[in-house]
Each structure stands twice: as C-alpha cells, then as structure tokens.
Design an enzyme around this catalytic site. Structure first.
Site: not given
Length: 344
Positions: A102, A104, A106, A179, A181
C-alpha cells in the site's frame, strides 16, 4: 468484492494492542503501518516480524503500507527508472510475508510537510512507480494506495489532481483507500469537522473548496477524475480533531489545534464528563463537543455517524470502507461494527 479494511500501526502493536478474533471477523484486510524510507533504504519497524506473524494468523489479507504523514524519500525513490526499480526490489523483499503493498505518499508535488522533498515531476513519477510495483508484484498480490481528500494541506488550498494522475494511477491499483477525513485540521482557519458527510453551507471555507471538502464531495470528485466507484474504499476516522475557539465553538476562528485523542479516549474521558456540551450537526451528520470552560471544540465520529458513512458507501456502489486506525476503537468494537454493518 467488498473490502473492509483497517490500518494497524506498528506503534500500537508495540504498545500492547492486539487484533482479536471479533475484530478480524469484521474485516477483510489489515494494513500494517508503516514501512518508511530511511537514508534511501526501505525500513520496517523493529518489531515487524512478530507483528506480521500475529496479523497473518488472523486469516485476513495483510498489506504492508509504506509512507504516512511526514515520511520522506518518495520523491527520490520515484525519480528515475533505476531508482524506481531499486525501490520495487526493496518493497518485494520487505513485503515477502505480506499479501501486497500500500503506497501512502503524502504527497507528490505539494501538500505534505514543507521539509519533505517534493518535485513538480512527482506527479508523473508516482504513476511510473506504481506501474513498476504492479508489474513486479504480479496478479496475485495487491497494490493499493491511500489518497487524500482534504482541500487544505500544509501550503493552503489543495487539489489531489495536482499531485496524482488519478485515472491512470487508479488503473494500476487494485483499489484506492480514499482518506475521507482530515477535512478539518490545524491547517483550517476555524474550528470545523474532521469528516463531514456533506457540504455544510455555514462553513466559511471558500465555496470552491467547500464543495469538495466533505465525504460525498470527495467521492464525486474522484469519480469525475476517472476513478471508478468500485475501486474506491471510503475512509472513516476512529479519532477526533480539536481546536481552541470562542463560543459557540463550531466555525469560530481557531487559536490552536488541540489533541482530541482516539474514539476510545473521547468516549471514556469526554462523553462521560457533563462539562462537555454535546451536539450533532444535521448536515455534516457528525457529533461534536464543546467545553465552555476551556473553550475547546472537538469533532469526532460515533457509531451513528460511522454507520451513515458506511451506508453511503454501500448504496453508492463503492468497494467498501476502511479506518484509520483500528486501535482507536473501544474494546467492544463499537465503531468497527458500525462500519462493517451496511456491507454484511
């Protein structure tokens, strides 16, 4: 195929948290967080082998998540064909016991912490990195990515399409953990919701951003940019966001972010304290708290609001739902049961 996922931080496992059989029965995937790039090398937490053994025993798909907020190294790893191949080599070596990887990151190009290296070419290179991993992982192992929804990031207004070639990237992935949130964080100018279900007209955010800065708006945006519904897994937070703000709290200028804790903390410490005023917004479909004495506002989700979000995902043909993060729930798995319910 339905995906019901949960991120499980290695830090939580190291602190004694365990994923029990009841939680496992409500999930299809766990995402072990995080491997990071340290001095150019992909590195697992020191207790990862023991953690993997425990997670693998649950009988779920177990995916190694690489990155996280504040994690650097991606821009360099994705920069050239040689660096992408080296990164893929390390991923495959570290993920040997996992069912997939995965990503991620950012974030490519902009939006992440200012100190993390980023380049304009990151957007294309992120797709190329995913293509390299897809080819190397083969058809029997998963490649997923956690992609952002919030329209305010470290440098202000933010558009995920400026960081990612969304349609092409999604074509390389088995699914996207969206995501949905962190719509309201310390980057916000007012005390606001962490994960509003729909656009709230009273939110003073620029309407051009506000339209997309909510769960339903984010899903619509990703669909418009070419990410199919059946590749989107909706994110629900098992934690809160807090701010200092004058009465009445909601949408008032915030003078500082406050640590609100996970749902288990909020349920134990705040919901049991009558000094905290309890509210529920009929448009955001979220509960919130306000403490007049300390002028503290807290946005959080409970079983009712989590169930509403999961129901939205199920009715709109999304692939499923996931949470950041599993250890934030209470011992009765109140939120996890609400997340899984509409898909059962």
């Amino acid at each position: 195929m339905i995906t019901l996922g949960a991120y499980v931080p290695g830090t939580s496992l190291a602190a004694g948290y365990t994923v029990d059989a009841r939680a496992a029965s409500l999930l299809t995937h766990v995402f072990y967080a995080f491997a990071t790039i340290e001095q150019g090398r992909l590195t697992l937490p020191p207790d990862a082998p023991a953690h993997l053994e425990a997670l693998a025993a649950l009988g779920l798909k177990t995916v190694l998540s690489v990155g996280g907020w504040g994690a650097g190294g991606f821009s360099d790893a994705a920069l050239t064909a040689r660096s992408r191949a080296a990164f893929a080599d390390e991923c495959l070596a570290l993920a040997a016991g996992f069912d997939g990887v995965d990503l991620d990151w950012e974030f490519p190009v902009a939006g992440g912490p200012a100190e993390v290296t980023h380049r304009p070419e990151d957007r294309r290179n992120c797709t190329l990195l995913a293509r390299e991993l897809r080819d190397r992982l083969g058809p029997d192992r998963l490649l997923t990515a956690a992609l952002p929804a919030g329209r305010l990031q470290s440098a202000g207004p933010y558009d995920p399409a400026e960081s990612y070639e969304l349609a092409e990237l999604a074509g390389r992935l088995d699914f996207v953990n969206l995501m949905t949130y962190d719509f309201g964080t310390g980057f916000s100018s007012v005390a606001t919701f962490n994960a509003p279900l729909t656009e709230v007209p009273g939110d003073p955010l620029d309407p051009r951003l506000r339209r997309w800065n909510n769960v339903t708006g984010a899903v619509e945006y990703y669909e418009r940019l070419g990410v199919p519904r059946d590749k989107l897994v909706l994110g629900v937070p098992f934690y809160g966001r807090g701010f200092r703000a004058a009465p009445p709290g909601l949408f008032q200028p915030q003078t500082g972010a406050v640590y609100a804790g996970d749902y288990r903390d909020i349920a134990r410490d705040l919901l049991s304290d009558p000094a905290w005023e309890r509210h529920r917004d009929p448009v955001a479909r979220s509960p919130w708290l306000y403490h007049p004495g300390t002028q503290t506002f807290v946005s959080y989700e409970d079983a009712e609001s989590i169930a509403e979000r999961a129901t939205f995902a199920a009715r709109h043909g999304l692939r499923g739902a996931f949470t950041w993060h599993l250890a934030g729930d209470d011992d009765e798995h109140t939120l996890l049961k609400a997340m899984a319910g509409p898909f059962r």
